[in-house]
Motif scaffolding. Structure first.
Motif, mmCIF file in Angstrom:
data_model
loop_
_atom_site.group_PDB
_atom_site.id
_atom_site.type_symbol
_atom_site.label_atom_id
_atom_site.label_comp_id
_atom_site.label_asym_id
_atom_site.label_seq_id
_atom_site.Cartn_x
_atom_site.Cartn_y
_atom_site.Cartn_z
ATOM 1 N N GLU A 1 0.870 -1.178 0.000
ATOM 2 C CA GLU A 1 0.000 0.000 0.000
ATOM 3 C C GLU A 1 0.903 1.224 0.000
ATOM 4 O O GLU A 1 2.119 1.114 -0.007
ATOM 5 C CB GLU A 1 -0.984 -0.016 1.176
ATOM 6 C CG GLU A 1 -0.482 -0.625 2.461
ATOM 7 C CD GLU A 1 0.288 0.317 3.354
ATOM 8 O OE1 GLU A 1 0.467 1.490 2.982
ATOM 9 O OE2 GLU A 1 0.730 -0.111 4.430
ATOM 10 N N GLY A 2 0.280 2.404 -0.022
ATOM 11 C CA GLY A 2 1.089 3.597 -0.168
ATOM 12 C C GLY A 2 1.687 3.702 -1.559
ATOM 13 O O GLY A 2 2.750 4.294 -1.749
ATOM 14 N N VAL A 3 0.999 3.091 -2.548
ATOM 15 C CA VAL A 3 1.456 3.144 -3.941
ATOM 16 C C VAL A 3 0.413 3.880 -4.780
ATOM 17 O O VAL A 3 -0.780 3.630 -4.660
ATOM 18 C CB VAL A 3 1.710 1.741 -4.530
ATOM 19 C CG1 VAL A 3 2.975 1.139 -3.962
ATOM 20 C CG2 VAL A 3 0.536 0.799 -4.271
ATOM 21 N N SER A 4 0.875 4.789 -5.602
ATOM 22 C CA SER A 4 -0.010 5.538 -6.481
ATOM 23 C C SER A 4 -0.371 4.728 -7.714
ATOM 24 O O SER A 4 0.236 3.684 -7.991
ATOM 25 C CB SER A 4 0.656 6.847 -6.909
ATOM 26 O OG SER A 4 1.758 6.580 -7.774
ATOM 27 N N TRP A 5 -1.328 5.221 -8.464
ATOM 28 C CA TRP A 5 -1.649 4.612 -9.761
ATOM 29 C C TRP A 5 -0.423 4.625 -10.664
ATOM 30 O O TRP A 5 -0.125 3.637 -11.335
ATOM 31 C CB TRP A 5 -2.812 5.370 -10.389
ATOM 32 C CG TRP A 5 -3.272 4.851 -11.721
ATOM 33 C CD1 TRP A 5 -4.213 3.875 -11.940
ATOM 34 C CD2 TRP A 5 -2.831 5.286 -13.020
ATOM 35 N NE1 TRP A 5 -4.368 3.671 -13.296
ATOM 36 C CE2 TRP A 5 -3.535 4.519 -13.976
ATOM 37 C CE3 TRP A 5 -1.906 6.237 -13.449
ATOM 38 C CZ2 TRP A 5 -3.349 4.684 -15.345
ATOM 39 C CZ3 TRP A 5 -1.705 6.396 -14.823
ATOM 40 C CH2 TRP A 5 -2.428 5.625 -15.749
ATOM 41 N N GLN A 6 0.312 5.735 -10.657
ATOM 42 C CA GLN A 6 1.525 5.824 -11.461
ATOM 43 C C GLN A 6 2.566 4.805 -11.012
ATOM 44 O O GLN A 6 3.245 4.193 -11.847
ATOM 45 C CB GLN A 6 2.090 7.245 -11.407
ATOM 46 C CG GLN A 6 1.205 8.280 -12.073
ATOM 47 C CD GLN A 6 1.732 9.690 -11.930
ATOM 48 O OE1 GLN A 6 2.648 9.958 -11.126
ATOM 49 N NE2 GLN A 6 1.173 10.619 -12.695
ATOM 50 N N ASP A 7 2.707 4.610 -9.695
ATOM 51 C CA ASP A 7 3.616 3.579 -9.184
ATOM 52 C C ASP A 7 3.213 2.199 -9.688
ATOM 53 O O ASP A 7 4.065 1.384 -10.068
ATOM 54 C CB ASP A 7 3.600 3.549 -7.658
ATOM 55 C CG ASP A 7 4.160 4.808 -7.012
ATOM 56 O OD1 ASP A 7 5.033 5.455 -7.621
ATOM 57 O OD2 ASP A 7 3.721 5.124 -5.890
ATOM 58 N N ALA A 8 1.905 1.926 -9.677
ATOM 59 C CA ALA A 8 1.408 0.618 -10.113
ATOM 60 C C ALA A 8 1.709 0.376 -11.588
ATOM 61 O O ALA A 8 2.103 -0.726 -11.980
ATOM 62 C CB ALA A 8 -0.088 0.514 -9.844
ATOM 63 N N VAL A 9 1.533 1.410 -12.411
ATOM 64 C CA VAL A 9 1.841 1.291 -13.843
ATOM 65 C C VAL A 9 3.323 1.004 -14.046
ATOM 66 O O VAL A 9 3.704 0.128 -14.832
ATOM 67 C CB VAL A 9 1.407 2.581 -14.573
ATOM 68 C CG1 VAL A 9 2.040 2.670 -15.961
ATOM 69 C CG2 VAL A 9 -0.110 2.639 -14.682
ATOM 70 N N ARG A 10 4.178 1.722 -13.316
ATOM 71 C CA ARG A 10 5.628 1.488 -13.435
ATOM 72 C C ARG A 10 5.995 0.075 -12.990
ATOM 73 O O ARG A 10 6.842 -0.582 -13.600
ATOM 74 C CB ARG A 10 6.398 2.527 -12.617
ATOM 75 C CG ARG A 10 6.438 3.907 -13.265
ATOM 76 C CD ARG A 10 7.415 4.811 -12.552
ATOM 77 N NE ARG A 10 6.919 5.230 -11.259
ATOM 78 C CZ ARG A 10 6.246 6.356 -11.038
ATOM 79 N NH1 ARG A 10 5.979 7.174 -12.041
ATOM 80 N NH2 ARG A 10 5.836 6.670 -9.822
ATOM 81 N N PHE A 11 5.349 -0.391 -11.927
ATOM 82 C CA PHE A 11 5.614 -1.751 -11.445
ATOM 83 C C PHE A 11 5.253 -2.784 -12.513
ATOM 84 O O PHE A 11 6.002 -3.744 -12.737
ATOM 85 C CB PHE A 11 4.827 -2.029 -10.167
ATOM 86 C CG PHE A 11 4.979 -3.444 -9.676
ATOM 87 C CD1 PHE A 11 6.012 -3.791 -8.824
ATOM 88 C CD2 PHE A 11 4.091 -4.434 -10.080
ATOM 89 C CE1 PHE A 11 6.169 -5.097 -8.384
ATOM 90 C CE2 PHE A 11 4.238 -5.739 -9.645
ATOM 91 C CZ PHE A 11 5.278 -6.070 -8.803
ATOM 92 N N CYS A 12 4.095 -2.609 -13.139
ATOM 93 C CA CYS A 12 3.668 -3.557 -14.174
ATOM 94 C C CYS A 12 4.729 -3.669 -15.269
ATOM 95 O O CYS A 12 5.093 -4.772 -15.693
ATOM 96 C CB CYS A 12 2.343 -3.111 -14.778
ATOM 97 S SG CYS A 12 0.912 -3.314 -13.680
ATOM 98 N N ASN A 13 5.245 -2.542 -15.728
ATOM 99 C CA ASN A 13 6.266 -2.570 -16.775
ATOM 100 C C ASN A 13 7.560 -3.191 -16.271
ATOM 101 O O ASN A 13 8.228 -3.946 -16.999
ATOM 102 C CB ASN A 13 6.533 -1.163 -17.296
ATOM 103 C CG ASN A 13 5.586 -0.749 -18.401
ATOM 104 O OD1 ASN A 13 4.699 -1.509 -18.808
ATOM 105 N ND2 ASN A 13 5.754 0.461 -18.890
ATOM 106 N N ALA A 14 7.942 -2.910 -15.037
ATOM 107 C CA ALA A 14 9.173 -3.468 -14.483
ATOM 108 C C ALA A 14 9.083 -4.988 -14.344
ATOM 109 O O ALA A 14 10.034 -5.710 -14.668
ATOM 110 C CB ALA A 14 9.472 -2.834 -13.128
ATOM 111 N N LEU A 15 7.936 -5.493 -13.890
ATOM 112 C CA LEU A 15 7.763 -6.939 -13.767
ATOM 113 C C LEU A 15 7.731 -7.597 -15.138
ATOM 114 O O LEU A 15 8.290 -8.682 -15.328
ATOM 115 C CB LEU A 15 6.492 -7.257 -12.980
ATOM 116 C CG LEU A 15 6.205 -8.736 -12.728
ATOM 117 C CD1 LEU A 15 7.354 -9.419 -11.989
ATOM 118 C CD2 LEU A 15 4.895 -8.907 -11.964
ATOM 119 N N SER A 16 7.095 -6.942 -16.110
ATOM 120 C CA SER A 16 7.080 -7.475 -17.482
ATOM 121 C C SER A 16 8.497 -7.604 -18.007
ATOM 122 O O SER A 16 8.877 -8.643 -18.573
ATOM 123 C CB SER A 16 6.260 -6.565 -18.395
ATOM 124 O OG SER A 16 4.915 -6.511 -17.983
#
Length: 222
Positions: free
Chosen positions: A66-81
């Motif tokens: 938690e404490g993650v923004s929508w922008q953080d979540a988008v960046r995470f998705c790309n990093a995991l990909s």
């Protein structure tokens, strides 16, 4: 499909879902194709493994991040990909991320995908008795709990209601709220009426707060 453990992915069948908004008293129906969705929200352990960061207020490997923004979540998705050799779902654009719908990488679910998955073929406000399926203000002790600790829905998805609100891809209402994005599911500090399949919340894509996280989706090929 996907890795195991805290990133286990569940295949969600195609279907049709009707969404509604209490503020505007509007409803609309969306056809949803098949996709995969993570069985639990992204955990702190997985988030740290991919990003090297642990932004959450509460601490615990199996707690939802938690404490993650929508922008953080988008960046995470790309990093995991990238970590798994998949095509990133999001492209950086001047006015915000663009979704490449042909990509096989990780992404946020659409709002329709989220509600379709939450309902798992049910038509009631919840997919089971609230205290059995969700952590909410009435049973959480006003704190976050480990992901997957409540009974899943019929499709094997845990914590679709309660524990943390989840970011979705969609804008809430661009004409009225600009870039605000949709949040779904209710959280550990919410009263029971917020933990329903149809409830929509909105926030700015830079918001970070201790009852908002996200889960992963992927588009099925074909």
């Amino acid at each position: 499909m996907g890795t195991q453990g805290d990133n286990a992915m569940i295949e969600v069948p195609a279907g049709r879902v009707t969404l509604s908004d209490r503020r505007t008293e509007r409803s609309w129906t969306v056809d949803v194709g098949p996709y995969v969705l993570s069985a639990v929200p992204v955990t702190q352990e997985l988030y740290e493994r991919v990003t090297g960061e642990r932004p959450s207020t509460a601490r615990g490997d199996r707690l939802p991040v938690e404490g993650v923004s929508w922008q953080d979540a988008v960046r995470f998705c790309n990093a995991l990909s990238a970590r798994e050799g998949l095509s990133p779902a999001y492209r950086v654009a001047q006015d915000g991320p663009e979704w490449d719908r042909t990509a096989d990488g990780y992404r946020l679910p659409t709002e329709a995908e989220w509600e379709h998955a939450c309902r798992a073929g049910t038509t009631e406000a919840r997919y089971g008795p609230l205290d059995e399926i969700a952590w909410h203000r009435g049973n959480s002790g006003e704190r976050l709990h480990e992901a997957g600790g409540r009974r899943p829905n019929a499709w094997g998805l845990h914590d679709m209601l309660g524990n943390v609100w989840e970011w979705c891809w969609d804008m809430y209402d661009a004409e009225v709220y600009g870039s605000y994005r949709v949040l779904r599911g209710g959280g550990w500090f919410d009263e029971h009426w917020s933990c329903r399949a149809s409830v929509r919340r909105r926030s700015h894509p830079t918001l970070r707060i201790d009852d908002v996280g996200f889960r992963l989706a992927r588009t099925l090929p074909g």
